[in-house]
Write a protein that holds these residues in place. Structure first.
Motif, PDB file in Angstrom:
ATOM      1  N   LEU A 122       0.822  -1.211   0.000  1.00 21.83           N
ATOM      2  CA  LEU A 122       0.000   0.000   0.000  1.00 21.83           C
ATOM      3  C   LEU A 122       0.859   1.266   0.000  1.00 21.83           C
ATOM      4  O   LEU A 122       0.459   2.290  -0.544  1.00 21.83           O
ATOM      5  CB  LEU A 122      -0.923   0.004   1.220  1.00 21.83           C
ATOM      6  N   THR A 123       2.013   1.225   0.630  1.00 18.98           N
ATOM      7  CA  THR A 123       2.889   2.392   0.714  1.00 18.98           C
ATOM      8  C   THR A 123       3.483   2.652  -0.666  1.00 18.98           C
ATOM      9  O   THR A 123       4.064   1.749  -1.272  1.00 18.98           O
ATOM     10  CB  THR A 123       4.013   2.154   1.741  1.00 18.98           C
ATOM     11  N   PRO A 124       3.355   3.879  -1.189  1.00 19.95           N
ATOM     12  CA  PRO A 124       3.901   4.177  -2.513  1.00 19.95           C
ATOM     13  C   PRO A 124       5.418   3.958  -2.587  1.00 19.95           C
ATOM     14  O   PRO A 124       6.146   4.168  -1.610  1.00 19.95           O
ATOM     15  CB  PRO A 124       3.546   5.648  -2.726  1.00 19.95           C
ATOM     16  N   THR A 125       5.876   3.545  -3.757  1.00 17.29           N
ATOM     17  CA  THR A 125       7.276   3.209  -3.971  1.00 17.29           C
ATOM     18  C   THR A 125       8.257   4.298  -3.529  1.00 17.29           C
ATOM     19  O   THR A 125       9.256   3.981  -2.876  1.00 17.29           O
ATOM     20  CB  THR A 125       7.506   2.827  -5.445  1.00 17.29           C
ATOM     21  N   PRO A 126       8.045   5.579  -3.833  1.00 12.65           N
ATOM     22  CA  PRO A 126       9.031   6.570  -3.369  1.00 12.65           C
ATOM     23  C   PRO A 126       9.199   6.583  -1.847  1.00 12.65           C
ATOM     24  O   PRO A 126      10.316   6.759  -1.350  1.00 12.65           O
ATOM     25  CB  PRO A 126       8.473   7.907  -3.869  1.00 12.65           C
ATOM     26  N   LEU A 127       8.120   6.360  -1.124  1.00 12.09           N
ATOM     27  CA  LEU A 127       8.208   6.341   0.337  1.00 12.09           C
ATOM     28  C   LEU A 127       8.905   5.082   0.840  1.00 12.09           C
ATOM     29  O   LEU A 127       9.630   5.128   1.841  1.00 12.09           O
ATOM     30  CB  LEU A 127       6.822   6.509   0.954  1.00 12.09           C
ATOM     31  N   ILE A 128       8.724   3.975   0.146  1.00 16.01           N
ATOM     32  CA  ILE A 128       9.474   2.758   0.480  1.00 16.01           C
ATOM     33  C   ILE A 128      10.968   3.048   0.352  1.00 16.01           C
ATOM     34  O   ILE A 128      11.765   2.693   1.221  1.00 16.01           O
ATOM     35  CB  ILE A 128       9.072   1.589  -0.451  1.00 16.01           C
TER      36      ILE A 128
END
Length: 148
Positions: A122-128
């Motif tokens: 659920l967490t968007p890739t840039p935030l990962i």
């Protein structure tokens, strides 16, 4: 809805939930957290744009332009940092210290084992990537489990 050029106040249980929704720390009211986030963004991507640039990137990563729905992706669970959210049994779970904490609007439930293989993230890739670069979202203060 905020007027153009003004921010909209958002309220989440904690920063990990805000990240799963595709948001960053506020640059105004949480300046030290934003500065740490921005430093990790620069470490992850080589440079950190102004807040508006970060927001534009996050918006693109969180919203499917064709449907307006949240973008989700699949990724190996072993590659996800603490602070990421995944779906298990159609329920959001926070990854923390090698476990999965079931989430509800009332907080987190007892941890369960992480699944093997891929999961819906659920967490968007840039935030990962920002989390992988060392930034950690602040968790709910009522969560008394040991820290990161």
């Amino acid at each position: 809805m905020a007027a153009p050029g003004h921010y909209t106040p958002l309220f989440f249980l904690d920063e990990a939930v805000a990240c799963a929704a595709g948001h960053r720390p506020c640059a105004e009211c949480r300046r030290p957290a934003y500065q740490a986030f921005k430093a990790a963004w620069a470490a992850a991507f080589g440079a950190a744009p102004l807040a508006q640039g970060i927001d534009a990137t996050l918006h693109t990563a969180r919203i499917d332009p064709a449907t307006g729905a949240q973008q989700r992706h699949r990724r190996p669970v072993r590659d996800l940092p603490s602070g990421s959210f995944i779906l298990l049994d159609d329920q959001p779970h926070l990854i923390r210290d090698g476990t999965a904490l079931p989430y509800s609007p009332f907080g987190y439930a007892a941890p369960r084992a992480l699944p093997q293989g891929d999961a819906t993230v659920l967490t968007p890739t840039p935030l990962i990537e920002v989390m992988r670069a060392g930034w950690r979202p602040v968790l709910d203060a009522q969560d008394d489990r040991p820290g990161w």
